[in-house]
Design a protein around this motif. Structure first.
Motif, PDB file in Angstrom:
ATOM      1  N   VAL A  83      44.210  50.380  43.587  1.00 18.01           N
ATOM      2  CA  VAL A  83      44.894  49.203  44.116  1.00 18.01           C
ATOM      3  C   VAL A  83      46.359  49.289  43.739  1.00 18.01           C
ATOM      4  N   PRO A  84      47.257  49.365  44.704  1.00 15.88           N
ATOM      5  CA  PRO A  84      48.677  49.523  44.398  1.00 15.88           C
ATOM      6  C   PRO A  84      49.215  48.347  43.599  1.00 15.88           C
ATOM      7  N   ASP A  85      50.070  48.668  42.640  1.00 12.87           N
ATOM      8  CA  ASP A  85      50.732  47.683  41.789  1.00 12.87           C
ATOM      9  C   ASP A  85      49.778  46.982  40.836  1.00 12.87           C
ATOM     10  N   GLY A  86      48.480  47.257  40.943  1.00 14.30           N
ATOM     11  CA  GLY A  86      47.519  46.629  40.050  1.00 14.30           C
ATOM     12  C   GLY A  86      47.505  45.118  40.139  1.00 14.30           C
ATOM     13  N   THR A  87      47.691  44.549  41.341  1.00 13.61           N
ATOM     14  CA  THR A  87      47.747  43.099  41.499  1.00 13.61           C
ATOM     15  C   THR A  87      46.528  42.596  42.258  1.00 13.61           C
ATOM     16  N   ALA A  88      45.939  41.523  41.751  1.00 17.75           N
ATOM     17  CA  ALA A  88      44.741  40.963  42.375  1.00 17.75           C
ATOM     18  C   ALA A  88      45.032  40.411  43.763  1.00 17.75           C
ATOM     19  N   GLU A  89      46.300  40.052  44.054  1.00 21.89           N
ATOM     20  CA  GLU A  89      46.632  39.499  45.371  1.00 21.89           C
ATOM     21  C   GLU A  89      46.325  40.483  46.499  1.00 21.89           C
ATOM     22  N   ARG A  90      46.208  41.752  46.180  1.00 19.43           N
ATOM     23  CA  ARG A  90      45.935  42.758  47.212  1.00 19.43           C
ATOM     24  C   ARG A  90      44.448  42.912  47.527  1.00 19.43           C
ATOM     25  N   ILE A  91      43.578  42.294  46.731  1.00 19.97           N
ATOM     26  CA  ILE A  91      42.154  42.335  47.015  1.00 19.97           C
ATOM     27  C   ILE A  91      41.821  41.173  47.944  1.00 19.97           C
ATOM     28  N   LEU A  92      41.386  41.503  49.162  1.00 18.36           N
ATOM     29  CA  LEU A  92      41.187  40.491  50.187  1.00 18.36           C
ATOM     30  C   LEU A  92      39.745  40.018  50.275  1.00 18.36           C
ATOM     31  N   HIS A  93      38.793  40.930  50.083  1.00 21.31           N
ATOM     32  CA  HIS A  93      37.387  40.578  50.284  1.00 21.31           C
ATOM     33  C   HIS A  93      36.537  41.389  49.320  1.00 21.31           C
ATOM     34  N   VAL A  94      35.497  40.749  48.757  1.00 19.60           N
ATOM     35  CA  VAL A  94      34.601  41.417  47.806  1.00 19.60           C
ATOM     36  C   VAL A  94      33.162  41.107  48.180  1.00 19.60           C
ATOM     37  N   ASP A  95      32.364  42.154  48.351  1.00 11.88           N
ATOM     38  CA  ASP A  95      30.907  42.033  48.495  1.00 11.88           C
ATOM     39  C   ASP A  95      30.271  42.621  47.244  1.00 11.88           C
ATOM     40  N   VAL A 242      16.340  36.148  37.284  1.00 16.53           N
ATOM     41  CA  VAL A 242      17.046  36.630  38.471  1.00 16.53           C
ATOM     42  C   VAL A 242      16.812  38.129  38.622  1.00 16.53           C
ATOM     43  N   ARG A 243      16.427  38.544  39.828  1.00 19.67           N
ATOM     44  CA  ARG A 243      16.169  39.958  40.103  1.00 19.67           C
ATOM     45  C   ARG A 243      17.248  40.609  40.954  1.00 19.67           C
ATOM     46  N   ARG A 244      17.788  39.868  41.914  1.00 25.23           N
ATOM     47  CA  ARG A 244      18.847  40.420  42.777  1.00 25.23           C
ATOM     48  C   ARG A 244      19.816  39.318  43.143  1.00 25.23           C
ATOM     49  N   ILE A 245      21.111  39.668  43.164  1.00 24.23           N
ATOM     50  CA  ILE A 245      22.180  38.755  43.563  1.00 24.23           C
ATOM     51  C   ILE A 245      22.997  39.426  44.661  1.00 24.23           C
ATOM     52  N   ARG A 246      23.267  38.696  45.730  1.00 25.99           N
ATOM     53  CA  ARG A 246      24.121  39.193  46.815  1.00 25.99           C
ATOM     54  C   ARG A 246      25.193  38.142  47.089  1.00 25.99           C
ATOM     55  N   THR A 247      26.455  38.529  47.026  1.00 25.33           N
ATOM     56  CA  THR A 247      27.534  37.575  47.271  1.00 25.33           C
ATOM     57  C   THR A 247      28.625  38.195  48.132  1.00 25.33           C
ATOM     58  N   GLN A 248      29.320  37.343  48.860  1.00 30.26           N
ATOM     59  CA  GLN A 248      30.518  37.713  49.602  1.00 30.26           C
ATOM     60  C   GLN A 248      31.585  36.670  49.301  1.00 30.26           C
ATOM     61  N   THR A 249      32.779  37.141  48.981  1.00 23.94           N
ATOM     62  CA  THR A 249      33.887  36.228  48.692  1.00 23.94           C
ATOM     63  C   THR A 249      35.172  36.786  49.263  1.00 23.94           C
ATOM     64  N   SER A 250      36.032  35.901  49.705  1.00 25.57           N
ATOM     65  CA  SER A 250      37.399  36.254  50.070  1.00 25.57           C
ATOM     66  C   SER A 250      38.291  35.777  48.939  1.00 25.57           C
ATOM     67  N   ARG A 251      38.965  36.709  48.274  1.00 21.45           N
ATOM     68  CA  ARG A 251      39.657  36.382  47.042  1.00 21.45           C
ATOM     69  C   ARG A 251      40.697  35.286  47.215  1.00 21.45           C
ATOM     70  N   HIS A 252      41.255  35.131  48.407  1.00 23.22           N
ATOM     71  CA  HIS A 252      42.333  34.160  48.596  1.00 23.22           C
ATOM     72  C   HIS A 252      41.820  32.841  49.176  1.00 23.22           C
ATOM     73  N   THR A 253      40.497  32.753  49.329  1.00 23.55           N
ATOM     74  CA  THR A 253      39.903  31.532  49.850  1.00 23.55           C
ATOM     75  C   THR A 253      38.871  30.953  48.899  1.00 23.55           C
ATOM     76  N   HIS A 254      38.067  31.825  48.262  1.00 20.63           N
ATOM     77  CA  HIS A 254      36.876  31.354  47.585  1.00 20.63           C
ATOM     78  C   HIS A 254      36.909  31.424  46.063  1.00 20.63           C
ATOM     79  N   HIS A 255      37.671  32.305  45.483  1.00 25.72           N
ATOM     80  CA  HIS A 255      37.476  32.555  44.060  1.00 25.72           C
ATOM     81  C   HIS A 255      38.022  31.431  43.186  1.00 25.72           C
TER      82      HIS A 255
END
Length: 309
Positions: A83-95, A242-255
């Motif tokens: 991730v360039p510059d090591g900034t979290a703002e560049r992470i848009l979506h996480v599954d 808990v046996r399995r967890i599945r999540t989707q997040t948009s870092r600039h909307t949900h976190h």
């Protein structure tokens, strides 16, 4: 890393923001990490979990979310190279998909293996998949997971909107607004709604979680998962697993923003969407909010229900 991934990394080298030396840092192994009762107890207090002990050995049993104290730092170390510059703002979506074999317990000695499993470069974006595994000193896997990320490598990135927690409930000060009612082991039905849970989490607990989980600005935070699994334990009973967890997040909307400028009022809800009667497992679709912000775009958890009493 296979030749295809290496080729894709080198093809993207035309951008000055891409570190092609990351090809040689495609996997890491951290540890061994000793798991101790004191850290488990601090984590349990922070995320409002139930203290648990192994009935056979008397050793403290960690919540499933405790794996973040080992896993998050390894994921963040790999991301620092991609991730360039090591900034979290560049992470848009996480599954994320996490599979649990067994809980961590006091006395465990574990290593975390993490590797870039796949890589794609599209114009100003990178798509990465990181596979992780926690392995005990006997070589057995305790937890495995895959984290897929969409990251922006061009432009200035984005800024997250601040969390809006102005609707903090009156009279709630670091305590739960719902009392836990012990489950009797009865099976739910598909479509059943789970009683909601609302809790005020002070800034000290948010920062405490970030410290325990090594959640720096770059590493994807799992605090949402920690409180979500606490919620399920409160509704299905402390012996539910808990046996399995599945999540989707948009870092600039949900976190949930870390470091936290203030505390957060969390509200959890859920609905049963699947059942396996033979194995006594339920699939729950989760909702979670902090103030007016949804913490997941999608979240589902497979829960092993305790035996019927």
């Amino acid at each position: 890393m296979n030749q295809r991934i290496e080729s894709e990394l080198r093809e993207s080298a035309g951008s000055a923001t891409v570190d092609t030396a990351a090809v040689d840092r495609r996997r890491i192994c951290t540890g061994p990490h000793p798991i101790d009762a004191e850290t488990i107890a601090e984590f349990v207090r922070t995320v409002r979990e139930f203290p648990r002990r192994d009935p056979a050995t008397g050793r403290a049993v960690a919540p499933v979310s405790f794996a973040a104290t080992v896993r998050t730092g390894a994921v963040g170390a790999l991301l620092a190279d991609f991730v360039p510059d090591g900034t979290a703002e560049r992470i848009l979506h996480v599954d994320q998909v996490l599979d649990l074999r067994r809980p961590l317990v006091d006395g465990d000695l574990v290593v975390c293996r993490a590797a870039i499993e796949s890589f794609r470069h599209f114009a100003d974006y990178h798509v990465l998949a990181i596979r992780t595994a926690l392995v005990d000193d006997n070589g057995a896997a305790i937890l495995s997971g895959t984290t897929s990320l969409l990251t922006r490598i061009g432009g200035d990135g984005h800024r997250c909107a601040p969390d809006d927690d102005r609707d903090r409930p009156v009279g709630v000060s670091g305590s739960d607004t719902d009392e836990f009612a012990s489950a009797d082991g009865a099976m739910p039905a598909i479509g059943d709604r789970i009683a909601p849970w609302s809790v005020w989490v002070p800034r000290t607990d948010l920062l405490g979680y970030a410290r325990l989980a090594c959640a720096t600005g770059l590493a994807p935070s799992t605090i949402e998962l920690a409180y979500a699994t606490t919620y399920l334990g409160r509704r299905f009973g402390p012996d539910a697993l808990v046996r399995r967890i599945r999540t989707q997040t948009s870092r600039h909307t949900h976190h949930l923003t870390l470091p936290a400028p203030d505390g957060a009022h969390l509200r959890m809800g859920g609905r049963v969407t699947g059942l396996d009667l033979g194995r006594r497992r339920a699939t729950v679709a989760l909702t979670a909010h902090a103030g007016h912000r949804a913490l997941f775009s999608h979240a589902s958890v497979d829960v092993q229900l305790p035996p019927r009493r």
